[in-house]
Motif scaffolding. Structure first.
Motif, PDB file in Angstrom:
ATOM      1  N   ASP A  23      37.446  46.184  26.251  1.00 59.56           N
ATOM      2  CA  ASP A  23      38.447  45.249  25.745  1.00 59.56           C
ATOM      3  C   ASP A  23      39.848  45.847  25.780  1.00 59.56           C
ATOM      4  O   ASP A  23      40.822  45.166  26.123  1.00 59.56           O
ATOM      5  CB  ASP A  23      38.091  44.819  24.322  1.00 59.56           C
ATOM      6  CG  ASP A  23      36.873  43.919  24.267  1.00 59.56           C
ATOM      7  OD1 ASP A  23      36.511  43.343  25.308  1.00 59.56           O
ATOM      8  OD2 ASP A  23      36.267  43.811  23.174  1.00 59.56           O
ATOM      9  N   GLN A  24      39.975  47.118  25.408  1.00 59.59           N
ATOM     10  CA  GLN A  24      41.292  47.747  25.420  1.00 59.59           C
ATOM     11  C   GLN A  24      41.846  47.826  26.845  1.00 59.59           C
ATOM     12  O   GLN A  24      43.024  47.505  27.086  1.00 59.59           O
ATOM     13  CB  GLN A  24      41.219  49.149  24.799  1.00 59.59           C
ATOM     14  CG  GLN A  24      40.891  49.158  23.317  1.00 59.59           C
ATOM     15  CD  GLN A  24      41.960  48.508  22.457  1.00 59.59           C
ATOM     16  OE1 GLN A  24      43.158  48.717  22.665  1.00 59.59           O
ATOM     17  NE2 GLN A  24      41.537  47.704  21.480  1.00 59.59           N
ATOM     18  N   LEU A  25      41.022  48.234  27.794  1.00 57.86           N
ATOM     19  CA  LEU A  25      41.481  48.323  29.175  1.00 57.86           C
ATOM     20  C   LEU A  25      41.788  46.941  29.750  1.00 57.86           C
ATOM     21  O   LEU A  25      42.726  46.781  30.539  1.00 57.86           O
ATOM     22  CB  LEU A  25      40.432  49.033  30.031  1.00 57.86           C
ATOM     23  CG  LEU A  25      40.233  50.523  29.760  1.00 57.86           C
ATOM     24  CD1 LEU A  25      39.042  51.060  30.553  1.00 57.86           C
ATOM     25  CD2 LEU A  25      41.490  51.314  30.111  1.00 57.86           C
ATOM     26  N   ALA A  26      40.997  45.946  29.355  1.00 59.29           N
ATOM     27  CA  ALA A  26      41.211  44.587  29.875  1.00 59.29           C
ATOM     28  C   ALA A  26      42.547  44.006  29.437  1.00 59.29           C
ATOM     29  O   ALA A  26      43.076  43.102  30.097  1.00 59.29           O
ATOM     30  CB  ALA A  26      40.070  43.670  29.424  1.00 59.29           C
ATOM     31  N   HIS A  27      43.096  44.513  28.328  1.00 57.28           N
ATOM     32  CA  HIS A  27      44.367  43.996  27.814  1.00 57.28           C
ATOM     33  C   HIS A  27      45.527  44.969  28.045  1.00 57.28           C
ATOM     34  O   HIS A  27      46.608  44.798  27.473  1.00 57.28           O
ATOM     35  CB  HIS A  27      44.235  43.689  26.322  1.00 57.28           C
ATOM     36  CG  HIS A  27      43.390  42.481  26.034  1.00 57.28           C
ATOM     37  ND1 HIS A  27      42.014  42.535  25.988  1.00 57.28           N
ATOM     38  CD2 HIS A  27      43.727  41.192  25.796  1.00 57.28           C
ATOM     39  CE1 HIS A  27      41.536  41.331  25.722  1.00 57.28           C
ATOM     40  NE2 HIS A  27      42.543  40.498  25.615  1.00 57.28           N
ATOM     41  N   ALA A  28      45.328  45.977  28.873  1.00 60.02           N
ATOM     42  CA  ALA A  28      46.370  46.962  29.145  1.00 60.02           C
ATOM     43  C   ALA A  28      47.190  46.543  30.354  1.00 60.02           C
ATOM     44  O   ALA A  28      46.644  46.101  31.376  1.00 60.02           O
ATOM     45  CB  ALA A  28      45.751  48.340  29.386  1.00 60.02           C
ATOM     46  N   ASP A  29      48.498  46.674  30.238  1.00 61.13           N
ATOM     47  CA  ASP A  29      49.366  46.405  31.381  1.00 61.13           C
ATOM     48  C   ASP A  29      48.999  47.338  32.529  1.00 61.13           C
ATOM     49  O   ASP A  29      48.823  48.544  32.334  1.00 61.13           O
ATOM     50  CB  ASP A  29      50.828  46.630  31.002  1.00 61.13           C
ATOM     51  CG  ASP A  29      51.374  45.560  30.060  1.00 61.13           C
ATOM     52  OD1 ASP A  29      50.697  44.525  29.882  1.00 61.13           O
ATOM     53  OD2 ASP A  29      52.466  45.765  29.511  1.00 61.13           O
ATOM     54  N   GLY A  30      48.880  46.754  33.717  1.00 61.64           N
ATOM     55  CA  GLY A  30      48.570  47.557  34.894  1.00 61.64           C
ATOM     56  C   GLY A  30      47.095  47.736  35.160  1.00 61.64           C
ATOM     57  O   GLY A  30      46.733  48.440  36.108  1.00 61.64           O
TER      58      GLY A  30
END
Length: 279
Positions: A23-30
């Motif tokens: 979830d954190q990576l899915a919402h990270a810019d880039g």
């Protein structure tokens, strides 16, 4: 940022924060993460009933981003013809130009041959291992089976029954962090595998998130999601009976000691806790 496969791969452990990481990576810019989380390409079945259901639900979602729709088309194509490396890579081509990732806790159970295949296919990828106290991880996995009605709650109140469960491959292969780390480290160049603890995710989610983002090649990236977001925070779980906890600390005694020596950090606390439990 390769179109030929993931840039970052989480190899487990199950019940150690893999959903949080996805979830954190899915919402990270880039970054772009496959909307179906556990692809299981190198070990297991990508087309589990859960994954097929998830894909069907997403397909009906209005306003689905173009990258996600392209992923679903590619995913369905693989279901029709069978999985191969070209198909797996096509899933990540949907995120071309962005950092992509595969979070599949099943990879903790990968054989040495499967691990070598994963590393050979993606030699520049970064690999993440999330760690959790072996006793707590095993208990969480057992509780999941109770929620799925695969076990009765009465069955897991008996220490001998729980210990017997943990001797089966389903649990044994997932429950030993040092073995997972050894298996993957043997095939990876130095620095390509890093670990983090679930306890640190709970206590310092910003630090852990930012360290993983930097490891993935996105230092300082903004994340449009609360760092402590946990989609499973309200999931029901049985309290572990003290007699079961004491027995499991005996079952995992050697592994807890090995984790303290291998990983340090929170694993040192695991060893101290085991000493207190045994009294």
């Amino acid at each position: 940022m390769s179109a030929t496969g993931p840039d970052i791969v989480c190899v487990g452990m199950e019940k150690a924060g893999t959903g949080w990481l996805h979830d954190q990576l899915a919402h990270a810019d880039g970054a772009w993460m496959t909307p179906v989380k556990e692809l299981n390409f190198f070990h297991g079945d990508p087309f589990t009933p859960f994954n097929l259901h998830r894909a069907a639900v997403l397909r009906r979602q209005p306003g689905l981003p173009a990258r996600d729709r392209a992923f679903l088309d590619a995913f369905e194509a693989g279901r029709a013809r069978g999985k191969d490396l070209a198909w797996y890579r096509s899933l990540f081509a949907c995120g071309e130009g962005l950092v992509t990732g595969d979070v599949s806790p099943n990879y903790a159970m990968a054989t040495p041959e499967e691990i070598r295949a994963a590393v050979s296919a993606h030699p520049r990828a970064r690999f993440v291992l999330l760690l959790r106290h072996p006793v707590e991880r095993a208990w969480s996995a057992i509780c999941m089976r109770v929620r799925k009605a695969e076990l009765a709650s009465s069955e897991i109140a008996e220490p001998d029954r729980v210990a017997a469960l943990l001797s089966t491959p389903e649990y044994a292969l997932r429950s030993y962090p040092t073995a997972i780390a050894d298996n993957w480290s043997a095939a990876l160049p130095p620095g390509a595998l890093r670990h983090w603890f679930l306890e640190d995710i709970a206590a310092e989610p910003v630090r852990v998130r930012d360290e993983i983002l930097a490891f993935a090649g996105l230092p300082g990236a903004h994340v449009a999601l609360a760092p402590d977001y946990n989609r499973k925070k309200d999931t029901w779980k049985l309290p572990m009976p003290p007699i079961v906890e004491a027995r499991l600390n005996d079952v995992f005694a050697g592994e807890i000691d090995a984790c303290a020596e291998r990983f340090g950090g929170r694993a040192l606390e695991w060893r101290d806790h085991r000493a207190r439990v045994r009294g």
